[in-house]
Design an enzyme around this catalytic site. Structure first.
Site, PDB file in Angstrom:
ATOM      1  N   VAL A   1      66.448  -2.205  74.952  1.00  0.00           N
ATOM      2  CA  VAL A   1      66.487  -1.819  76.364  1.00  0.00           C
ATOM      3  C   VAL A   1      67.514  -0.686  76.414  1.00  0.00           C
ATOM      4  O   VAL A   1      68.721  -0.938  76.353  1.00  0.00           O
ATOM      5  CB  VAL A   1      66.895  -2.986  77.285  1.00  0.00           C
ATOM      6  CG1 VAL A   1      67.061  -2.508  78.720  1.00  0.00           C
ATOM      7  CG2 VAL A   1      65.856  -4.109  77.214  1.00  0.00           C
ATOM      8  N   PRO A   2      67.051   0.568  76.462  1.00  0.00           N
ATOM      9  CA  PRO A   2      67.929   1.720  76.240  1.00  0.00           C
ATOM     10  C   PRO A   2      68.797   2.086  77.441  1.00  0.00           C
ATOM     11  O   PRO A   2      68.651   3.166  78.039  1.00  0.00           O
ATOM     12  CB  PRO A   2      66.943   2.832  75.894  1.00  0.00           C
ATOM     13  CG  PRO A   2      65.722   2.485  76.685  1.00  0.00           C
ATOM     14  CD  PRO A   2      65.648   0.970  76.635  1.00  0.00           C
ATOM     15  N   CYS A   3      69.709   1.226  77.792  1.00  0.00           N
ATOM     16  CA  CYS A   3      70.568   1.440  78.961  1.00  0.00           C
ATOM     17  C   CYS A   3      71.442   2.680  78.804  1.00  0.00           C
ATOM     18  O   CYS A   3      71.899   3.235  79.805  1.00  0.00           O
ATOM     19  CB  CYS A   3      71.400   0.198  79.249  1.00  0.00           C
ATOM     20  SG  CYS A   3      72.383  -0.364  77.848  1.00  0.00           S
ATOM     21  N   HIS A   4      71.644   3.149  77.586  1.00  0.00           N
ATOM     22  CA  HIS A   4      72.426   4.367  77.390  1.00  0.00           C
ATOM     23  C   HIS A   4      71.723   5.588  77.978  1.00  0.00           C
ATOM     24  O   HIS A   4      72.359   6.606  78.220  1.00  0.00           O
ATOM     25  CB  HIS A   4      72.720   4.585  75.894  1.00  0.00           C
ATOM     26  CG  HIS A   4      71.512   4.888  75.077  1.00  0.00           C
ATOM     27  ND1 HIS A   4      70.623   3.908  74.687  1.00  0.00           N
ATOM     28  CD2 HIS A   4      71.042   6.064  74.583  1.00  0.00           C
ATOM     29  CE1 HIS A   4      69.652   4.470  73.970  1.00  0.00           C
ATOM     30  NE2 HIS A   4      69.887   5.771  73.895  1.00  0.00           N
TER      31      HIS A   4
END
Length: 169
Positions: A134-137
């Site tokens: 989950v690429p929250c960056h």
């Protein structure tokens, strides 16, 4: 569903990282100083877990390629999230942000149906247990600044990951 909890740590070009899983990934620790620190972070609050690299083979290959600069798609990696409805919706929406793209917290709030929930979106992402998958960056402030990042390494790590993907802040 397996009741056995597995963990592993491995080296990437950016340092040691690791993951924890049942049938799917439940926690990822981004690159840290040492594998020992990664193991401690993975196992915090966990009563029993067995070390085994087999459940993580695909994730290991993907993370090593990612931190070596390859445009990696983590969408095939199964994850198991224990989240309330709003947080789950935010994490699902975030998972659609592809490599090299960014979206704002406000945009993500609109995607999940509440344009006034940018702070709540940020809170949901701060609790993301599976960064990269989950690429929250890839979620940044509307003004283009990085915003926060709760993973070890904080905002400097987020900025470095965005730069790896070709984003300049």
């Amino acid at each position: 569903m397996s009741h056995t909890l597995y963990y592993s740590s491995w080296n990437t070009p950016w340092g040691a990282m690791g993951a924890l899983a049942h049938d799917a990934i439940v926690r990822i620790i981004l690159p840290h100083d040492t594998r020992d620190k990664v193991r401690r972070a993975l196992l915090a609050g966990t009563a029993h877990a067995r070390e085994d690299v087999k459940p993580f083979t695909a994730l290991i290959e993907l993370t090593q390629a990612y931190f070596d600069g390859a445009a990696v798609d983590f969408s095939p990696v199964a994850c198991q999230l224990s989240a309330g409805a709003f947080r789950q919706t935010v994490l699902d929406a975030c998972r659609t942000i592809g490599y090299g793209r960014t979206e704002s917290y406000a945009t993500l709030a609109r995607w999940v149906g509440n344009s006034k929930a940018a702070r709540a979106v940020a809170g949901a992402l701060a609790a993301n247990p599976v960064p990269l998958v989950v690429p929250c960056h890839r979620v940044i402030c509307s003004d283009g600044s990085c915003g926060g990042f709760s993973a070890a390494g904080g905002v400097p790590l987020k900025r470095r990951m965005l730069e790896l993907e070709g984003h300049r802040s």
